[in-house]
Write a protein that holds these residues in place. Structure first.
Motif, PDB file in Angstrom:
ATOM      1  N   ALA A  66       0.821  -1.209   0.000  1.00  0.00           N
ATOM      2  CA  ALA A  66       0.000   0.000   0.000  1.00  0.00           C
ATOM      3  C   ALA A  66       0.860   1.266   0.000  1.00  0.00           C
ATOM      4  N   GLY A  67       2.093   1.148   0.478  1.00  0.00           N
ATOM      5  CA  GLY A  67       2.976   2.303   0.525  1.00  0.00           C
ATOM      6  C   GLY A  67       2.743   3.215   1.707  1.00  0.00           C
ATOM      7  N   ASP A  68       1.891   2.775   2.641  1.00  0.00           N
ATOM      8  CA  ASP A  68       1.555   3.621   3.786  1.00  0.00           C
ATOM      9  C   ASP A  68       0.985   2.754   4.900  1.00  0.00           C
ATOM     10  N   PRO A  69       1.664   2.682   6.060  1.00  0.00           N
ATOM     11  CA  PRO A  69       1.105   1.901   7.173  1.00  0.00           C
ATOM     12  C   PRO A  69      -0.278   2.402   7.603  1.00  0.00           C
ATOM     13  N   GLY A  70      -0.532   3.689   7.397  1.00  0.00           N
ATOM     14  CA  GLY A  70      -1.832   4.249   7.747  1.00  0.00           C
ATOM     15  C   GLY A  70      -2.961   3.804   6.834  1.00  0.00           C
ATOM     16  N   ALA A  71      -2.634   3.118   5.757  1.00  0.00           N
ATOM     17  CA  ALA A  71      -3.657   2.613   4.841  1.00  0.00           C
ATOM     18  C   ALA A  71      -4.398   1.413   5.419  1.00  0.00           C
ATOM     19  N   VAL A  72      -3.827   0.787   6.449  1.00  0.00           N
ATOM     20  CA  VAL A  72      -4.483  -0.372   7.071  1.00  0.00           C
ATOM     21  C   VAL A  72      -5.551   0.154   8.029  1.00  0.00           C
ATOM     22  N   ILE A  73      -6.797  -0.128   7.713  1.00  0.00           N
ATOM     23  CA  ILE A  73      -7.941   0.352   8.486  1.00  0.00           C
ATOM     24  C   ILE A  73      -8.289  -0.632   9.600  1.00  0.00           C
TER      25      ILE A  73
END
Length: 135
Positions: A66-73
């Motif tokens: 995803a390129g972003d750990p914050g993309a994991v909801i």
């Protein structure tokens, strides 16, 4: 992106040094995670990785995709067996993912498989993710 599309698989080496560092970061100093003699005395085959360390390592497949750990909801797993980390060779956690569902809200559900030496260590490993642009 379609149901059944793979997420690139990865292998993650795990060493005793990794476990000691994680123990310090998490304040989980249970000796089953760093002391071979103690682990064997309580009936384990050897030192084992922290469950949360294993879980966090496995989700790296998704965060890197995803390129972003914050993309994991959302993210959840069921632990099926411990990751034994012998010294000095350590262990290798093999992780792969596949798109389970593409939701109407644009989020994607991904199923992960995580194994060591061909044995599943996490079951029902699933994440809800905001996919990378262009995926």
């Amino acid at each position: 992106m379609n149901v059944g599309d793979p997420i690139p698989a990865q292998e993650f080496p795990i060493t005793r040094a990794d476990l000691v560092r994680y123990a310090g970061a998490s304040a989980d100093f249970n000796p089953i995670h760093w002391n071979e003699r103690f682990a064997k005395e309580v009936g384990l085959p050897d030192v084992i990785a922290h469950g949360m360390f294993t879980m966090a390592t496995a989700v790296r497949v998704i965060t890197e995709w995803a390129g972003d750990p914050g993309a994991v909801i959302e993210y959840g797993v069921r632990f099926t067996r411990p990751v034994v980390v012998p010294d000095p060779e350590g262990a290798v956690l093999s992780v792969a993912g596949v798109v389970r569902e593409v939701r109407e809200d644009g989020l994607v559900e991904i199923d992960l498989t995580a194994s060591v030496n061909g044995q599943t260590v996490l079951a029902k490993s699933r994440a809800v993710v905001r996919p990378p642009a262009g995926a």
